[in-house]
Design an enzyme around this catalytic site. Structure first.
Site, short mmCIF file in Angstrom:
data_model
loop_
_atom_site.label_atom_id
_atom_site.label_comp_id
_atom_site.label_asym_id
_atom_site.label_seq_id
_atom_site.Cartn_x
_atom_site.Cartn_y
_atom_site.Cartn_z
N ASP A 80 0.88 -1.16 0.00
CA ASP A 80 0.00 0.00 0.00
C ASP A 80 0.91 1.20 0.00
O ASP A 80 1.92 1.24 0.72
CB ASP A 80 -0.93 0.01 1.21
CG ASP A 80 -2.11 0.95 0.97
OD1 ASP A 80 -2.66 0.95 -0.15
OD2 ASP A 80 -2.47 1.70 1.88
N ASP A 162 3.29 11.29 -10.30
CA ASP A 162 4.67 11.33 -10.81
C ASP A 162 5.09 12.69 -11.40
O ASP A 162 6.19 13.16 -11.12
CB ASP A 162 4.89 10.23 -11.87
CG ASP A 162 5.12 8.87 -11.23
OD1 ASP A 162 5.24 8.82 -10.00
OD2 ASP A 162 5.19 7.88 -11.98
P1 IMP Z 1 -1.86 1.68 -4.27
O1 IMP Z 1 -0.78 1.44 -3.28
O2 IMP Z 1 -1.72 0.85 -5.49
O3 IMP Z 1 -3.23 1.62 -3.61
O4 IMP Z 1 -1.67 3.20 -4.81
C1 IMP Z 1 -2.02 4.30 -4.06
C2 IMP Z 1 -2.02 5.58 -4.86
O5 IMP Z 1 -0.89 6.35 -4.47
C3 IMP Z 1 -1.91 5.45 -6.37
O6 IMP Z 1 -3.16 5.32 -6.97
C4 IMP Z 1 -1.26 6.78 -6.75
O7 IMP Z 1 -2.22 7.80 -6.81
C5 IMP Z 1 -0.34 7.03 -5.56
N1 IMP Z 1 1.00 6.47 -5.82
C6 IMP Z 1 1.58 5.41 -5.19
N2 IMP Z 1 2.82 5.19 -5.67
C7 IMP Z 1 3.01 6.13 -6.64
C8 IMP Z 1 4.10 6.39 -7.52
O8 IMP Z 1 5.15 5.73 -7.55
N3 IMP Z 1 3.91 7.43 -8.37
C9 IMP Z 1 2.79 8.19 -8.40
N4 IMP Z 1 1.74 7.96 -7.62
C10 IMP Z 1 1.84 6.94 -6.73
#
Ligand code: IMP
Length: 204
Positions: A80, A162
């Site tokens: 997460d 990003d």
């Molecule tokens: P999850 O961990 O897949 O639930 O992602 C959580 C959210 O955090 C994503 O939908 C992005 O909006 C943001 N996020 C997490 N990691 C990144 C990254 O490496 N780049 C850009 N956004 C990120």
């Protein structure tokens, strides 16, 4: 927090590792990062829904991995992640993926909230959890990547936040990095790298 590893008494006979996610992009990223681990990475079954209702990144990673493991009787890995902005008291935080209806709108919302704000410090954070087939947490890892939120998005790669996140040491946005550079400094890349020796051990 360093990776924690819990010992197994039994010999390992299963090589499958479910990625607790339905994101096809994520499995490709994980396959590359786990290429030196002797396991078969599989996407979580379509029929399985896990609600991300924890109050911390760690709670959500544990919940996802543990439910997928218990329901499939197989090892699983979950992460997460999100972005925490100092001037917004850590927001969007665990709500990063739900801060607005799509990536473009999420970026717009953050830039609007930071309009005229001097302090642009932010970090990405990732919590990773691996569970054994009975749902017990056997490995945990957490890593952060520090940077600043810029006012004018830069770069064409990546996803999410990003283009507005400028990483501190390279002064590049995540969207300006290729995959190799991003993996070497990103929150997810660093959190995963820490636990690769433990994963190799389990699947040896
Ligand atoms: P999850 O961990 O897949 O639930 O992602 C959580 C959210 O955090 C994503 O939908 C992005 O909006 C943001 N996020 C997490 N990691 C990144 C990254 O490496 N780049 C850009 N956004 C990120």
């Amino acid at each position: 927090m360093g990776p924690k590893i819990y010992k197994f008494g039994k010999k390992l006979i299963m090589r499958n590792l479910f990625l607790a996610s339905k994101n096809k992009g994520k499995i490709e990223e994980y396959k590359k990062l786990l290429s030196t681990v002797n396991c078969t990475l599989l996407l979580q079954p379509d029929s399985l829904e896990v609600e991300e209702d924890g109050l911390t990144f760690r709670d959500n990673a544990i919940k996802k991995a543990s439910e997928v493991s218990r329901k499939t009787n197989t090892f699983s890995i979950a992460d997460d992640s999100g972005i925490c902005i100092e001037a917004l008291d850590g927001k969007p935080g665990i709500y990063s993926s739900r801060y607005a209806e799509n990536d473009q709108k999420r970026i717009e919302r953050v830039l609007k909230e930071l309009d005229g704000v001097q302090n642009r410090s932010a970090f990405f954070i990732a919590n990773i959890c691996v569970c054994s087939p009975n749902g017990e947490v056997i490995i945990e890892s957490e890593a952060k990547c520090y940077g600043n939120i810029i006012s004018n998005p830069r770069g064409k790669g990546g996803f999410g936040y990003d283009p507005i996140f400028e990483e501190s040491s390279t002064r590049l946005t995540f969207a300006e990095m290729n995959n190799v550079i991003k993996d070497s400094c990103s929150h997810r890349g660093k959190a995963l790298k820490k636990i690769i020796p433990d994963l190799r051990d389990i699947f040896s």
